[in-house]
Write a protein that holds these residues in place. Structure first.
Motif, short mmCIF file in Angstrom:
data_model
loop_
_atom_site.label_atom_id
_atom_site.label_comp_id
_atom_site.label_asym_id
_atom_site.label_seq_id
_atom_site.Cartn_x
_atom_site.Cartn_y
_atom_site.Cartn_z
N ASN A 123 -60.73 -80.17 -6.00
CA ASN A 123 -60.24 -78.80 -6.09
C ASN A 123 -58.86 -78.72 -5.47
OD1 ASN A 123 -60.67 -78.75 -3.29
ND2 ASN A 123 -62.70 -77.90 -3.54
N ILE A 141 -59.13 -73.41 -6.30
CA ILE A 141 -59.34 -73.64 -7.73
C ILE A 141 -60.25 -74.86 -7.84
CG2 ILE A 141 -58.26 -74.11 -9.95
CD1 ILE A 141 -55.71 -72.89 -8.85
N VAL A 146 -62.85 -70.09 -9.56
CA VAL A 146 -61.58 -69.83 -8.86
C VAL A 146 -61.86 -68.75 -7.83
CG1 VAL A 146 -59.20 -69.08 -9.06
CG2 VAL A 146 -60.22 -70.47 -10.86
#
Length: 312
Positions: A123, A141, A146
């Motif tokens: 991420n 993210i 998200v």
């Protein structure tokens, strides 16, 4: 006079004797047992010294070659190293760069002719901290979602900076001119909805539905339902209530139809009335407000067929 002359003669004799003695000592043969001590480094010490000097020279050459090779591979220049360039405005990276440890910067932007791509195997997390090092905002993210953690989240338009979407702990604001929901199931609201206007797209139906509970529309100054080019239908399984606490219920139409009203009956003494088919009825009202039909006669027949009011 004689005495000074005698002194000079004696000094000359002594000087001559010293010269003869010094000359004789130099001309004496050297004995064979005299030892000679050479000056300098000889033997294994000399070989070790040459070996260390040669080893030092080889090490210097190898270090110089390695330094030149590193400078060549890493592409060291006056402006920077490899894809890293040091400019007046900061540091410039060209191509793909990998950061194995946290990166602390004030601003990151790409070139004018290329996008900025942040890529990670797991991420990408962007943190914002205050002067005390406390976390004030975070954007993560990931592969599944998200996530943004902050006091207020805003999405602004690129042209005029108008707020299109904002969310905080108290409310969510949508500032776009139109909110469009394209899901097959529509929009589901768990609590009340406040809006000045609900409109469907052209050539599409607008449907407000509560599958298992009630649907309530409230407004202190009135609720208006309008169908400018079609029908308006209200259907229910049990009872449909139209109630006005202070005003009146106004029905304005060229034709008002009330279907499936109960019909009362009464016995008439006229044989012609019993043989002919009844086509005209009188609308009657019970004391409780129930409507029913009664066959029309010369006079009012509601009183004669008022037995329907007893059934209600």
């Amino acid at each position: 006079m004689d005495r000074s002359t005698n002194l000079d003669i004696e000094e000359l004799k002594m000087t001559r004797e010293q010269y003869i003695l010094a000359t004789q000592q130099n001309n004496l043969p050297r004995t064979e047992n005299a030892q000679l001590y050479p000056v300098g480094i000889y033997g294994w010490r000399k070989r070790c010294l040459y070996f260390f000097v040669l080893l030092l020279l080889v090490t210097m050459i190898v270090n110089l070659a390695m330094t030149i090779w590193i400078l060549k591979v890493m592409n060291f220049t006056v402006d920077g190293m490899g894809n890293l360039r040091v400019t007046k405005k900061g540091i410039r990276l060209e191509g793909i760069s990998e950061f194995l440890l946290p990166l602390y910067v004030k601003e990151i932007h790409s070139r004018k002719d290329s996008p900025l791509v942040l890529q990670s195997d797991r991420n990408v997390t962007v943190n914002a901290r205050n002067h005390m090092g406390q976390l004030t905002g975070q954007l993560t993210i990931g592969a599944d979602a998200v996530e943004a953690q902050c006091k207020r989240f805003e999405v602004r338009a690129s042209e005029d900076g108008r707020v299109l979407f904002s969310a905080d702990e108290d409310e969510i604001t949508i500032g776009a001119e139109k909110l469009k929901v394209t899901g097959t199931e529509g929009a589901v609201f768990g609590h009340s909805v406040e809006t000045p206007h609900i409109r469907a797209e052209p050539s599409q139906d607008l449907r407000l539905e509560s599958p298992t509970r009630s649907l309530i529309m409230e407004a202190p100054r009135g609720v208006q339902v309008s169908a400018a080019a079609g029908d308006f239908k209200a259907t229910c399984r049990k009872e449909l209530h139209l109630q006005s606490t202070e005003g009146e219920i106004f029905l304005n139409a060229e034709t008002i139809k009330l279907g499936n009203l109960p019909t009362g009956s009464f016995s008439s003494s006229s044989p012609s009335s019993s043989s002919s088919r009844q086509t005209v009825y009188e609308l009657c009202v019970c004391p409780n407000g129930k409507l029913y039909l009664s066959p029309a006669g010369v006079g009012s027949t509601c009183q004669s067929s008022s037995n329907i009011c007893l059934w209600s």
